[in-house]
Write a protein that holds these residues in place. Structure first.
Motif, mmCIF file in Angstrom:
data_model
loop_
_atom_site.group_PDB
_atom_site.id
_atom_site.type_symbol
_atom_site.label_atom_id
_atom_site.label_comp_id
_atom_site.label_asym_id
_atom_site.label_seq_id
_atom_site.Cartn_x
_atom_site.Cartn_y
_atom_site.Cartn_z
ATOM 1 N N VAL A 26 -8.985 -0.410 -8.334
ATOM 2 C CA VAL A 26 -8.334 -1.568 -7.711
ATOM 3 C C VAL A 26 -9.355 -2.678 -7.470
ATOM 4 C CG1 VAL A 26 -6.588 -0.101 -6.581
ATOM 5 C CG2 VAL A 26 -8.636 -0.779 -5.309
ATOM 6 N N ILE A 50 -10.605 5.202 -6.439
ATOM 7 C CA ILE A 50 -9.975 3.960 -5.953
ATOM 8 C C ILE A 50 -10.905 2.773 -6.190
ATOM 9 C CG2 ILE A 50 -9.291 2.726 -3.840
ATOM 10 C CD1 ILE A 50 -7.924 5.356 -2.967
ATOM 11 N N ASN A 92 -6.733 0.532 0.342
ATOM 12 C CA ASN A 92 -6.222 1.643 -0.446
ATOM 13 C C ASN A 92 -6.849 2.979 -0.056
ATOM 14 O OD1 ASN A 92 -4.175 0.828 -2.643
ATOM 15 N ND2 ASN A 92 -5.652 -0.840 -2.602
ATOM 16 N N LYS A 93 -8.100 2.972 0.359
ATOM 17 C CA LYS A 93 -8.714 4.205 0.862
ATOM 18 C C LYS A 93 -7.998 4.669 2.130
ATOM 19 C CE LYS A 93 -13.411 3.494 -0.916
ATOM 20 N NZ LYS A 93 -14.820 3.238 -0.521
ATOM 21 N N ALA A 129 0.813 -1.220 0.000
ATOM 22 C CA ALA A 129 0.000 0.000 0.000
ATOM 23 C C ALA A 129 0.846 1.269 0.000
ATOM 24 C CB ALA A 129 -0.941 0.001 1.204
ATOM 25 N N VAL A 175 0.052 3.980 -2.703
ATOM 26 C CA VAL A 175 -1.116 4.846 -2.525
ATOM 27 C C VAL A 175 -0.868 5.837 -1.390
ATOM 28 C CG1 VAL A 175 -3.613 4.893 -2.107
ATOM 29 C CG2 VAL A 175 -2.625 3.114 -3.546
ATOM 30 N N ALA A 196 -4.930 3.897 2.974
ATOM 31 C CA ALA A 196 -3.575 4.288 2.582
ATOM 32 C C ALA A 196 -3.560 5.705 2.018
ATOM 33 C CB ALA A 196 -3.025 3.293 1.560
#
Length: 191
Positions: free
Chosen positions: A173, A169, A181-182, A145, A148, A184
């Motif tokens: 992904v 995002i 990822n959000k 991660a 990101v 990150a």
């Protein structure tokens, strides 16, 4: 925004450099910018250098960034920051991941990994942000991660937080890593 901004992503194959640049590009397109992107893989699958150039503004004619013209360089690995810093313009910003990936020549003892990279960069670049994205990513439970996280730091530097990055995002992904990822991205913006 009338003037064109130039962002250079640099890293090593497998670090997610291209994904980060694609997420940025999608967000900029959603915000109504004209965007051009170019990527160079090199020996990416063998741990080689990977660069992505993203240019955006009202009207962009070319994705290519010449030496001394990048507004921001985001380096996913610190020796890549040193290699590509000549592309940064005088008042440009440098975001550096405090992370080392030793190339094969270092691993077999043919060369030495450069010392004091961050200190040397900080002595010549006024606007530098060094982030230990690997450590922050490990706190989230997945070292992958870090790309990101670095993207989040870039978004903050460009003052683009008002774009709906969560939605971008979600489109960019696989669903099983959307939440990671959000988180990150938010961690990078805070960093």
């Amino acid at each position: 925004m009338g003037n064109t901004r130039s962002i250079l992503f640099v890293g090593v194959g497998g670090q997610g450099t291209i994904l980060a640049s694609k997420i940025l590009t999608e967000g900029l397109l959603e915000a109504g910018f004209d965007v051009k992107m170019s990527e160079v893989h090199g020996m990416a699958q063998r741990g080689g250098s990977v660069t992505t150039q993203v240019r955006f503004g009202e009207k962009v004619h070319s994705p290519l960034i010449e030496k001394g013209t990048a507004d921001v360089i985001v380096a996913f690995e610190k020796s890549e920051a040193a290699r590509w810093v000549p592309f940064l313009k005088k008042d440009g910003a440098l975001v550096v991941n405090d992370y080392e990936i030793h190339p094969v020549t270092v691993l077999i003892g043919q060369e030495k990994y450069p010392e004091n990279i961050n200190e040397n960069l900080a002595s010549v670049i006024e606007n530098i942000k060094i982030i230990n994205a690997a450590h922050l990513a490990e706190e989230l439970g997945n070292i992958k991660a870090q790309n990101v996280i670095l993207l989040g730091a870039l978004i903050k530097a460009l003052k683009l937080e008002n774009i709906n990055w969560d939605q971008i995002i979600e489109k960019s992904v696989p669903s099983k890593i959307v939440d990671l990822n959000k988180l990150a991205l938010r961690k990078g913006i805070e960093a």
